[in-house]
Design an enzyme around this catalytic site. Structure first.
Site, mmCIF file in Angstrom:
data_model
loop_
_atom_site.group_PDB
_atom_site.id
_atom_site.type_symbol
_atom_site.label_atom_id
_atom_site.label_comp_id
_atom_site.label_asym_id
_atom_site.label_seq_id
_atom_site.Cartn_x
_atom_site.Cartn_y
_atom_site.Cartn_z
ATOM 1 N N LEU A 522 0.823 -1.202 0.000
ATOM 2 C CA LEU A 522 0.000 0.000 0.000
ATOM 3 C C LEU A 522 0.857 1.252 0.000
ATOM 4 C CD1 LEU A 522 -2.657 -1.031 2.644
ATOM 5 C CD2 LEU A 522 -3.019 -0.797 0.207
ATOM 6 N N GLY A 523 2.010 1.137 0.604
ATOM 7 C CA GLY A 523 2.856 2.317 0.664
ATOM 8 C C GLY A 523 4.168 1.975 1.300
ATOM 9 N N ARG A 524 5.093 2.944 1.269
ATOM 10 C CA ARG A 524 6.447 2.649 1.682
ATOM 11 C C ARG A 524 7.057 3.924 2.237
ATOM 12 N NH1 ARG A 524 10.601 -0.868 0.021
ATOM 13 N NH2 ARG A 524 9.119 -2.271 -0.955
ATOM 14 N N GLY A 525 7.796 3.790 3.303
ATOM 15 C CA GLY A 525 8.443 4.962 3.877
ATOM 16 C C GLY A 525 9.871 4.637 4.235
ATOM 17 N N ALA A 526 10.478 5.540 5.005
ATOM 18 C CA ALA A 526 11.891 5.388 5.309
ATOM 19 C C ALA A 526 12.147 4.148 6.154
ATOM 20 C CB ALA A 526 12.386 6.625 6.019
ATOM 21 N N PHE A 527 11.219 3.835 7.023
ATOM 22 C CA PHE A 527 11.487 2.763 7.973
ATOM 23 C C PHE A 527 10.506 1.612 7.881
ATOM 24 C CE2 PHE A 527 13.158 6.612 9.839
ATOM 25 C CZ PHE A 527 14.459 6.225 10.084
ATOM 26 N N VAL A 530 3.952 -0.688 4.136
ATOM 27 C CA VAL A 530 2.600 -1.050 4.561
ATOM 28 C C VAL A 530 1.956 -1.935 3.504
ATOM 29 C CG1 VAL A 530 0.321 -0.201 5.141
ATOM 30 C CG2 VAL A 530 2.323 1.037 5.896
ATOM 31 N N LYS A 546 1.692 -2.817 8.860
ATOM 32 C CA LYS A 546 2.880 -1.990 8.701
ATOM 33 C C LYS A 546 4.080 -2.779 9.200
ATOM 34 C CE LYS A 546 4.271 2.696 9.907
ATOM 35 N NZ LYS A 546 3.708 3.918 10.500
ATOM 36 N N ASP A 641 0.172 16.963 14.938
ATOM 37 C CA ASP A 641 0.384 16.889 13.487
ATOM 38 C C ASP A 641 -0.943 16.712 12.755
ATOM 39 O OD1 ASP A 641 1.863 17.032 11.191
ATOM 40 O OD2 ASP A 641 2.593 14.965 11.270
#
Ligand code: NAG
Ligand code: NAG
Ligand code: NAG
Ligand code: NAG
Ligand code: NAG
Ligand code: NAG
Length: 809
Positions: A522-527, A530, A546, A641
């Site tokens: 579904l998605g991807r980040g630095a750490f 998902v 995640k 945030d």
């Protein structure tokens, strides 16, 4: 000498064996005999002399559980005619033993009693499996006296020569394969044979759906009766004065060629079946007679759900059996049981905070020939179809509207005795109120959008991941570790089904399976990455899993406690953390899956402007979520945030605040804190840049910005803007336009919003109050929700930056 002794012993053994064999051959069972629950039922059973019936254990399909039962042994499917422990199936290795004073005793392998026959009137001499299918216990005192008979304790079936006494009851089983007591019952009442539903798991009898209709005086004790099933298949009621009332009109086939049974089936129909004995003939039971004629139409109990479950619709098939199905946008509570209730896919909200139900949110499905006759609560006459629909639409209690001959009925949940039939609601229409997805065609788009959100969520900061790790560890130590260690697979599964109150722990293997080996990203980040997955959490549930790919050891402890608290927050407008996995170096978090993506995409990427009503509902939702965080949960939390990328929308477009990665907790007596700057450009309150302490008012500021974005469907800081042409910044523009009454400039032809001027004006004022540079001027979230809902007046707001100190974040 020795050999003579041996011979004598051999003889004795032989004699004993002969004796056993003799008893066996004539269906008799000696005291002390026992059977065990093993797979091969033929090896552990007591047979009737003809071999047509057997008594013993039968394994339930796809389980390791056994029923003590009597079955037709000479037909291929070995149909059960009687069972003892339907509500309490016996585990493998259980035994049944015939004892002199306890009769038949069924114990599990540990010796715990599961069921007992409890004979009345003295000691047992022996048991006997008769050719009629009756298992009897014979008294020592009088060999022609049976002190217990399976015929006197029927389960769901009657056999020829069986008599149903005045107080006898035949109960259906729950489903075709589950032998627990079901909802239907056959018994005597006032000299009649009746069928009725019961409120399971207890025994209270609801109104009947069939009565044999003998013209007997209910108060006359003489009319009390027996129901007799003759050897030739005739079923009649014997009245005490000697007269007979036949139920079925004829005898059928000769008993010597056919087996008979009459069964109260799990669908509530009491039916008589025949089966040819000749094994080369037709190999199935066929129904020759049944009551009632049309169980769907006959069911009219004012209590209980009727034939089908609540909110369900009963349709009679060609072979006179009921089938149940759910109305549109409803689904079966238990997909394995057609007779279970239907539950709405979305519940209609009915409280003061969300009054009524607009056309954007609810609509109707039209059903023909369908009715739930006992669920009315209002009737209007004379009414047109439109009036009727509108009356239901405006009423949050209303689930169904029926119009016929200018009569309009409103019906409420739960609906009972639902039926479809050409005789029902002739010339009328049934309107089923359903939640409508106002933009259904865009569903896929929203799913794609989710990828973007999640990557945004992930990308944001190291803190996020630290916090999440903290959460994992907290739960390892506090909540689940010990349990998890001990739990076997089964126990784990049941734990998993607890959604809500606490977090669930999953094994890495579980989550690997749930996500189909981490297939759909579904998605991807630095750490972290998902993935989309499906988990069994009291029903199949879509989740976002995640997977953190680096364990950062530092600062874990610092955030453990904080995350622990967040894990326990529970509010409609907060995304729920469902569980986690901590196994070796694997760290995973499981969240609810939000099918409609982020608010950012909803507002800024949609081809057409989202409906005004939906936008206002979303604003209410966010405000309530923040109010909960600030004031209502045990530890007060500042989110820090708040921005449209962090607001997710579920399949009903309910706003859910997510990503507590930056959140700051305040101890209950603490209301302000000094901390390093957190948040996202464009949404950060000015005090972050000053030395002033940070309070929950920073969230109020961010909410104000988000509210403006919701009102205007555009970003606060448009993409590509540079510091020099700051005139386009929404917070500035909004105040200017508000002062000068130039709302059209702000809203760009939003006819819907302009038509709802009072709400628009109120929202705009609230937003401007929220973005005041001076934190003390900003209202609390409680005040904000009250003002948004129009409970309190909203005064004209002052300029957000009175000293012109423009601190762009
Ligand atoms: C034995 O039982 C039968 C049937 O219940 C009864 O007719 C008979 O009188 C009894 N005999 C004795 C000796 O009690
Ligand atoms: C039968 O249904 C009951 C009630 O839903 C349930 O408790 C029981 O476990 C089921 N039995 C079997 C063998 O599936
Ligand atoms: C028995 O009672 C029923 C109903 O009360 C009546 O119709 C019938 O005629 C009676 N029969 C005899 C033999 O008395
Ligand atoms: C029927 O029998 C019960 C007890 O057996 C008694 O209490 C009742 O009065 C009787 N009714 C009539 C109408 O005889
Ligand atoms: C069974 O039925 C078939 C015809 O349906 C007949 O030919 C056969 O003889 C019968 N067998 C017995 C044992 O009755
Ligand atoms: C009800 O069952 C009949 C068959 O008996 C079928 O033709 C009909 O389509 C069914 N009606 C509905 C609404 O499913």
């Amino acid at each position: 000498m020795a050999s003579a002794l041996v011979d004598a012993a051999t003889l004795l053994v032989l004699l004993l064996l002969l004796n056993r064999a003799a008893i066996k051959a004539c269906g008799k069972v000696a005291l002390g005999s026992s059977l065990s629950a093993i797979d091969d039922s033929s090896k552990s059973s007591w047979s009737s002399p003809s071999g047509e019936f057997k008594f013993g254990f039968r394994r339930l399909d796809k389980t390791d559980l056994f029923l003590l039962s009597i079955w037709f042994d000479k037909i291929p499917d070995k149909t059960m005619a009687w069972y003892a422990n339907g509500n309490n199936p016996a585990p493998r290795g259980s035994t049944v033993q015939l004892t002199s004073d306890g009769g038949l005793e069924l114990n599990d392998p540990q010796g715990q009693e599961i069921w007992k026959s409890e004979p009345i009137g003295g000691a047992v001499a022996y048991g006997e499996m008769l050719d009629t299918g009756n298992f009897v216990l014979v008294a020592t005192a009088n060999k022609s006296n049976n002190i217990w008979e399976s015929f006197k304790h029927p389960s769901d079936t009657l056999l020829p020569t069986q008599v149903l006494e005045v107080d006898g009851v035949v109960s259906s089983r729950l489903t075709k394969t589950n032998y627990s007591t079901g909802r239907f019952q056959l018994r005597h009442k006032d000299g009649n044979l009746v069928l009725n539903t019961v409120g399971i798991p207890a025994t209270f009898a609801y109104d009947t759906y069939y009565e044999s209709g003998n013209s007997v005086n209910a108060n006359d004790n003489d009319s009390l009766s027996q129901t007799i099933f003759t050897e030739t298949g005739f079923i009649y009621i014997l009245i005490r004065n000697g007269s007979r009332v036949g139920l079925n009109t004829q005898d059928f086939f000769p008993r010597k060629d056919h087996y008979y049974r009459a069964t109260l089936d799990f669908d509530g129909v009491f039916a008589q079946y025949i089966h040819p004995k000749n094994s080369s003939g037709n190999q199935a039971w066929s129904m020759v007679w049944h009551i009632p004629d049309d169980i769907c139409m006959a069911s009219k109990a004012t209590l209980g759900s009727g034939t089908c479950g609540f909110n369900s619709i009963c349709n009679l098939t060609a072979d006179k059996r009921p089938t149940c199905y759910c109305p549109p946008k409803y689904s079966m509570e238990d997909p394995n049981n057609m007779f279970s209730s239907c539950v709405p896919d979305h519940t209609q909200v009915c409280n003061r905070e969300e009054p009524g139900s607009s056309k954007d949110v609810y609509g109707f499905e039209v059903l023909l020939n369908t009715d739930w006759p006992f669920s009315d609560y209002e009737q209007f006459y004379p009414f047109t179809e439109d009036q009727c629909r509108n009356a239901c639409l405006r009423d949050c209690q209303c689930a169904v509207a029926v119009i016929r001959d200018q009569n309009c009925w409103k019906k409420r949940l739960p609906l009972s005795n639902g039926k479809v039939n050409s005789q029902v609601n002739i010339n009328g229409k049934t309107f089923m109120k359903v939640r409508v997805d106002s933009r259904p065609t865009e569903k896929e788009r929203h799913e794609k959008v989710l990828i973007v959100i999640v990557s945004l969520l992930l990308g944001s900061s190291v803190f996020v991941n630290l916090l999440l790790l903290g959460g994992i560890f907290l739960y390892i130590y506090i909540a689940c570790r010990n349990k998890l260690k001990k739990a076997e697979e089964v126990k784990l599964k049941s734990e998993r089904s607890v959604v809500g109150g606490r977090l669930c722990s999953f094994t890495y293997r579980d989550l690997e399976e749930a996500t189909n080996e981490f297939k759909e990203e579904l998605g991807r980040g630095a750490f972290a990455v998902v993935y989309k997955g499906v988990l069994e959490l009291g029903g199949k549930k879509l989740v976002a899993v995640k997977k953190l790919d680096r364990v950062v050891q530092e600062r874990e402890k610092e955030f453990k406690t904080e995350l622990g608290v967040i894990g326990q927050t529970h509010h409609k407008n907060l995304v729920q953390l469902l569980g986690f996995c901590d196994e070796g170096q694997h760290r995973l978090l499981v969240y609810e899956f939000m099918s409609n993506g982020t608010l950012a995409n909803f507002l800024f990427e949609a081809p057409t402007r989202p409906a005004w009503n939906q936008r206002t509902q979303i604003a209410f939702g966010i405000a309530r979520g923040l109010l909960y965080l600030h004031e209502e949960c045990s530890t007060h939390i500042i989110h820090c945030d708040v921005k449209p990328q962090n607001i997710l929308l579920d399949d009903c477009f309910t706003a859910k605040i997510s990503d507590f990665g930056l959140a700051k907790l305040l101890m209950t007596d603490q209301s302000r804190t000094h901390t390093v700057i957190r948040g996202t450009k464009g949404y950060v309150a000015p005090e972050w840049f000053r030395t002033a302490p940070v309070t929950s008012k920073v969230d109020v500021y961010s909410f104000g910005v988000v509210l403006l974005e919701i009102i205007c469907c555009r970003k606060n800081i448009p993409v590509g803007i540079n510091e020099s042409n700051g005139g386009e910044i929404l917070t500035d523009l909004a105040y200017d336009c508000f002062c000068q009454g130039r709302l059209d400039d702000l809203l760009e032809n939003d006819i819907e919003a302009m038509n709802d001027m009072s709400t628009l004006d109120r929202f705009l004022r609230v937003a401007i109050w929220c973005i005041q540079e001076e934190p003390s001027l900003r209202p609390t979230m409680r005040k904000v929700t009250q003002m948004l809902e129009g409970v309190t007046e909203v005064p004209v707001p002052p300029s957000p930056s009175p000293f012109g100190s423009v601190l762009r974040s």
